[in-house]
Design an enzyme around this catalytic site. Sequence first.
Site, PDB file in Angstrom:
ATOM      1  N   GLY A 261      16.850  33.410  29.355  1.00 32.87           N
ATOM      2  CA  GLY A 261      15.830  32.836  28.471  1.00 32.87           C
ATOM      3  C   GLY A 261      14.884  33.953  28.063  1.00 32.87           C
ATOM      4  N   ARG A 298       0.650  31.242  30.563  1.00 33.97           N
ATOM      5  CA  ARG A 298       1.198  32.154  31.566  1.00 33.97           C
ATOM      6  C   ARG A 298       0.157  32.974  32.323  1.00 33.97           C
ATOM      7  NH1 ARG A 298       4.384  35.811  30.972  1.00 33.97           N
ATOM      8  NH2 ARG A 298       5.840  35.336  32.641  1.00 33.97           N
ATOM      9  N   CYS A 328     -12.336  24.608  28.095  1.00 30.05           N
ATOM     10  CA  CYS A 328     -13.364  24.427  29.116  1.00 30.05           C
ATOM     11  C   CYS A 328     -12.741  24.398  30.509  1.00 30.05           C
ATOM     12  CB  CYS A 328     -14.162  23.169  28.820  1.00 30.05           C
ATOM     13  SG  CYS A 328     -15.085  23.359  27.299  1.00 30.05           S
ATOM     14  N   TYR A 356       8.247  31.041  26.950  1.00 32.45           N
ATOM     15  CA  TYR A 356       7.299  30.196  27.696  1.00 32.45           C
ATOM     16  C   TYR A 356       5.887  30.295  27.125  1.00 32.45           C
ATOM     17  CZ  TYR A 356      11.388  30.427  30.614  1.00 32.45           C
ATOM     18  OH  TYR A 356      12.697  30.390  31.037  1.00 32.45           O
TER      19      TYR A 356
HETATM   20  C1  PLP Z   1      14.745  28.606  33.300  1.00 33.60           C
HETATM   21  C2  PLP Z   1      16.174  28.743  33.554  1.00 33.60           C
HETATM   22  C3  PLP Z   1      16.867  29.862  33.091  1.00 33.60           C
HETATM   23  C4  PLP Z   1      16.214  31.005  32.353  1.00 33.60           C
HETATM   24  O1  PLP Z   1      15.339  31.773  33.121  1.00 33.60           O
HETATM   25  P1  PLP Z   1      14.675  33.083  32.477  1.00 33.60           P
HETATM   26  O2  PLP Z   1      13.887  33.668  33.569  1.00 33.60           O
HETATM   27  O3  PLP Z   1      13.826  32.642  31.334  1.00 33.60           O
HETATM   28  O4  PLP Z   1      15.759  33.962  31.983  1.00 33.60           O
HETATM   29  C5  PLP Z   1      18.235  29.910  33.326  1.00 33.60           C
HETATM   30  N1  PLP Z   1      18.873  28.907  33.980  1.00 33.60           N
HETATM   31  C6  PLP Z   1      18.229  27.811  34.439  1.00 33.60           C
HETATM   32  C7  PLP Z   1      18.991  26.748  35.133  1.00 33.60           C
HETATM   33  C8  PLP Z   1      16.862  27.690  34.245  1.00 33.60           C
HETATM   34  O5  PLP Z   1      16.238  26.620  34.714  1.00 33.60           O
END
Ligand code: PLP
Length: 413
Positions: A261, A298, A328, A356
């Site tokens: 991701g 984050r 706030c 994110y």
């Molecule tokens: C969130 C998630 C990812 C991706 O994680 P990253 O750190 O954003 O690469 C991959 N597989 C599963 C099952 C997830 O929940």
Amino acid sequence: MNSKLLESVASKFGTPVYVYDEAKIISQYNRLKNAFGSQEVKLHYAMKALSNINVLKTLKNQGAGLDAVSIEEVHLGLRAGFEASEIMYTPNGVAFSEIEEAVALGVIINIDNLSVLEHFGMVFGSLVPVCIRLNPHIMAGGHANISVGHIDSKFGISIHQLRHIQRIVDHYKLHIVGLHMHTGSDIVDADVFLQGADLLYEAATHFPELEFMDFGSGFKVAYKEGDFVTPIEEIGLKIGESFKNFCKEYGRELELWFEPGKFLVSESGVLLVSVNVVKQTTSTVFLGVNSGQNHLIRPMFYNAYHRIENISNPKGHKKLYSVVGYICETDTFGYDRPISEAKVGDSLAIYNTGAYGFSMSNQYNSRLRPAEVYVRDGNAFLIRERESLEDIIRNEIDLSKSTTAATQIHEDE
Ligand SMILES: *Cc1c(COP(=O)(O)O)cnc(C)c1O
């Protein structure tokens, strides 16, 4: 995306706004794809990081599949044009009806719970292929909230429960086509991956019908200079090699999958905000901006570091500022940052916010979520309208104006 381009996006579309660089997403995809040498890999993009349909389509055009963690994400993936067979559905703690819906849609099901596996066996038996999410209990990850492979984690079926898994598989004649692990975000060590991989290879000997192995994600990107990052090329080489050896022993070529991701989209994204106030206190100078943890959670949630620059005055004198949001609550984007001298109205760029960022944004303080802009071939395209007040009250029902009949509930029944 240089300051000049970002500055013109800010003036054309207004702030706050998320801007994503398509070329960066594509180059990250290719970098990961090519890291494994002659070993083919299939990448399923973990769409929870950033789910705008245009980003999904970019990755689809590159040949990616999707990793979806909710039935809503599955539907969004299908709408974006992915085939059901390209979508891996990895839920945790969902109602069984959601899994049945996913089966009906034809996506690949990944199960991470023994009782759900048993229920799945009772309902579908050998008719629907299934993947099992194992928890190898290797300790990985930076922040405790994003480390999901450890012993107390709610994710996956413990590797120590293999015998129990096998009993269920044998009894219901389950067709196990994949083994999966996702140890959590921010893996900085190739050996962590290899340890996990070895455990999966060992487990694989009990499942003769496998078609793929999915090693999840956790690829870390640099948020500031000198940050330790996941050594993708090193991991690629080592995993590629160990996977080939495994396939030889297993007796068949399996597919190697990952679910990145953050790695694919984090660096593509910038959150542009404007300075509302410059506030000198006894201890620091605050830059108060027209955004906050409602748009980028984050820093407050994971203590994440995001580089911040004043793109209205990129070559200006550096001064130390604390950049804070307008929510706030304690709402800090960065403490004591050297930033080019800023005045009210300047635009600040908060970098590395593609992953994110928007996807975890919310409407706290009844603030509107920002617009999203896509930069493609040097042109900027609006890909999500800024929200309006109407969006905030859309589903609210004002009883003084409502004509719907009351639902009678008697306390004494
Ligand atoms: C969130 C998630 C990812 C991706 O994680 P990253 O750190 O954003 O690469 C991959 N597989 C599963 C099952 C997830 O929940």
